[in-house]
Design an enzyme around this catalytic site. Structure first.
Site, PDB file in Angstrom:
ATOM      1  N   THR A  83       0.837  -1.358  -0.001  1.00  0.00           N
ATOM      2  CA  THR A  83      -0.015   0.105  -0.114  1.00  0.00           C
ATOM      3  C   THR A  83       0.922   1.252   0.022  1.00  0.00           C
ATOM      4  O   THR A  83       1.810   1.226   0.788  1.00  0.00           O
ATOM      5  CB  THR A  83      -0.944   0.226   1.228  1.00  0.00           C
ATOM      6  OG1 THR A  83      -1.265   1.383   1.473  1.00  0.00           O
ATOM      7  CG2 THR A  83      -0.222  -0.483   2.443  1.00  0.00           C
ATOM      8  N   CYS A 193      -1.411   4.650  -5.791  1.00  0.00           N
ATOM      9  CA  CYS A 193      -2.342   3.873  -4.837  1.00  0.00           C
ATOM     10  C   CYS A 193      -2.372   2.600  -5.783  1.00  0.00           C
ATOM     11  O   CYS A 193      -2.782   2.648  -6.943  1.00  0.00           O
ATOM     12  CB  CYS A 193      -3.688   4.486  -4.853  1.00  0.00           C
ATOM     13  SG  CYS A 193      -5.081   3.443  -4.361  1.00  0.00           S
TER      14      CYS A 193
END
Length: 232
Positions: A83, A193
């Site tokens: 992430t 992202c």
């Protein structure tokens, strides 16, 4: 082959992408039935998201550092945090480990085709300095979208992509955001992202896209397959 530890679940949609890419890369490089040696720890994203929304970053850092140590104890020889946003806690994770921690910004910076990149990600990733500063330290100038575009991208990520919703209308919106960054002079746009790669590909941008998850996993597989130092 070294064992890669994947600290994921944030969201599991992109952690599955990490798993697939790692295995595909190892198969393609080694052939036959070869696959990656992986340890996966997938967290309950609700817990992590609450830390984000409530600004409990010390709690988040402690949680992820402990989980990274658990991966190392289980046999991981290098660790990836799957992430971008939670790389805000990277210093705590690195301090907790004695094995390498591969920061997601480094392979993104290495892949940049020019000195200026646009940054696309969650609002927390784009507005906070942790990723921009790391990219800047690599010699890059970073362009961020205007506030309305930041909010638009953030909603697409948390309301749709993290829930497995892939929408043509959202793809069109994200393409427009990318075009605006390119028009401002971005040589490439970093998809910082990991869920953005579920919806966007090279054909969605007038400039190269830098897919952070794929670049991150590729760097990890490079390290995992590198020859071990000779034992003297």
């Amino acid at each position: 082959m070294r064992t890669i530890g994947l600290l994921g679940g944030m969201s599991w949609e992109s952690t599955a992408l990490y798993y697939r890419i790692a295995n595909e890369l190892v198969r393609d490089r080694l052939g036959g039935l070869a696959s990656a040696s992986l340890l996966v720890r997938s967290l309950d994203f609700r817990v992590v998201r609450e830390c984000q929304l409530e600004d409990r970053w010390d709690d988040a850092a402690a949680l992820l550092a402990a989980e990274a140590r658990a991966l190392e104890s289980a046999g991981a020889e290098l660790v990836l945090l799957c992430t971008n946003y939670m790389h805000r806690t990277a210093p705590a994770i690195e301090a907790a480990l004695s094995v390498p921690f591969l920061h997601i910004a480094d392979p993104v910076a290495a892949a940049a085709p020019g000195p200026t990149i646009g940054l696309l990600g969650t609002a927390g990733t784009v507005r906070a300095p942790f990723l921009r500063e790391r990219l800047g330290a690599a010699g890059l100038s970073v362009l961020v979208p205007p506030e309305d575009d930041v909010d638009r991208v953030d909603a697409a990520i948390f309301d749709e992509l993290c829930r497995g919703v892939l929408s043509d209308a959202t793809r069109a919106d994200l393409r427009a955001v990318i075009r605006r960054l390119a028009a401002r002079g971005a040589d490439a746009v970093a998809l910082c992202c990991t869920e953005l790669e579920l919806l966007l590909g090279a054909g969605d941008s007038p400039v190269p896209l830098l897919p952070s998850a794929r670049l991150h996993v590729t760097a990890a597989v490079d390290a995992a397959l590198a020859p071990r130092p000779a034992v003297v």
